[in-house]
Design a protein around this motif. Structure first.
Motif, short mmCIF file in Angstrom:
data_model
loop_
_atom_site.label_atom_id
_atom_site.label_comp_id
_atom_site.label_asym_id
_atom_site.label_seq_id
_atom_site.Cartn_x
_atom_site.Cartn_y
_atom_site.Cartn_z
N GLY A 118 33.84 97.04 49.78
CA GLY A 118 33.13 97.55 50.95
C GLY A 118 33.44 96.67 52.14
O GLY A 118 33.91 95.53 51.99
N PRO A 119 33.19 97.17 53.34
CA PRO A 119 33.54 96.41 54.54
C PRO A 119 32.94 95.01 54.57
O PRO A 119 31.73 94.83 54.42
N GLY A 120 33.80 94.01 54.70
CA GLY A 120 33.37 92.63 54.83
C GLY A 120 32.79 91.98 53.58
O GLY A 120 32.27 90.87 53.65
N HIS A 121 32.88 92.64 52.44
CA HIS A 121 32.32 92.07 51.21
C HIS A 121 33.04 90.75 50.90
O HIS A 121 34.26 90.66 50.98
N PRO A 122 32.29 89.70 50.52
CA PRO A 122 32.91 88.39 50.30
C PRO A 122 33.89 88.33 49.12
O PRO A 122 34.72 87.42 49.06
N LEU A 123 33.85 89.30 48.21
CA LEU A 123 34.77 89.31 47.08
C LEU A 123 36.02 90.15 47.33
O LEU A 123 36.90 90.23 46.46
N ASN A 124 36.10 90.79 48.48
CA ASN A 124 37.27 91.62 48.79
C ASN A 124 38.54 90.78 48.76
O ASN A 124 38.61 89.71 49.36
N LEU A 125 39.56 91.31 48.09
CA LEU A 125 40.90 90.73 48.17
C LEU A 125 41.61 91.34 49.37
O LEU A 125 42.40 90.69 50.05
N TYR A 126 41.30 92.62 49.63
CA TYR A 126 41.82 93.34 50.78
C TYR A 126 40.66 94.00 51.51
O TYR A 126 39.64 94.32 50.90
N GLU A 127 40.84 94.22 52.81
CA GLU A 127 39.95 95.08 53.58
C GLU A 127 40.68 96.40 53.75
O GLU A 127 41.90 96.42 53.94
N ARG A 128 39.96 97.51 53.68
CA ARG A 128 40.56 98.82 53.95
C ARG A 128 40.24 99.16 55.40
O ARG A 128 39.10 99.31 55.77
N GLU A 129 41.30 99.27 56.23
CA GLU A 129 41.13 99.51 57.65
C GLU A 129 41.91 100.75 58.07
O GLU A 129 43.02 100.99 57.58
N ALA A 130 41.35 101.51 59.01
CA ALA A 130 42.07 102.62 59.61
C ALA A 130 42.99 102.04 60.68
O ALA A 130 42.53 101.37 61.60
N CYS A 131 44.29 102.25 60.52
CA CYS A 131 45.30 101.68 61.41
C CYS A 131 46.27 102.77 61.86
O CYS A 131 46.44 103.78 61.18
#
Length: 146
Positions: free
Chosen positions: A86-99
């Protein structure tokens, strides 16, 4: 809400790489070459990280559109693979962003989901040319010839 965006994949999900057949086969309507401008591709432990705003010349990859009726399943499986909670989650390896990514065939800019390095990621050395498929392979042990 951004709707059902295509995905921009640039590493192990590209055709011929280890995760393509496992996670994309049968779930896509189309896959075509594209580029993520203004990003740098960095090496990781067996997979790459795209770093936005790092002054890079862009990252090469594929623009992937989900097959009809497969979008939610594809989004879910890719979030799990990329360790996105989820956005900004501390365990994220990646962020999913609209680019904005650019299709190679016609130069058209398309909005797409891109998994970019999160704060928990530890990107390594830059990959020259921003193309995971053209990265230098490790040199095998043994004698070398000029």
């Amino acid at each position: 809400m951004t709707g059902e965006l295509p995905f921009f994949v640039y590493g192990t999900l590209r055709p011929g790489e280890c995760n393509h057949a496992l996670f994309l086969h049968g779930r896509t309507a189309s896959e075509e070459p594209a580029r993520l401008p203004g990003a740098l591709l960095r090496d990781g432990p067996g997979y790459p990280y795209a770093v936005r705003g790092a002054g890079g010349g862009g990252v090469l990859g594929e623009l992937v559109t989900a097959a009809p009726g497969r979008y939610d399943a594809l989004l879910s499986v890719l979030d799990r693979l990329e360790e996105y909670y989820g956005p900004g989650h501390p365990l994220n390896l990646y962020e999913r962003e609209a680019c904005d990514v650019v299709r190679v065939r016609d130069g058209v800019t398309v909005r797409a989901w891109v998994y970019v390095a999160a704060a928990a990621a530890e990107p390594g050395a830059p990959i020259a040319g921003g193309d995971w498929l053209r990265r230098r392979s490790p040199v095998p042990d043994g004698p070398r010839t000029p």
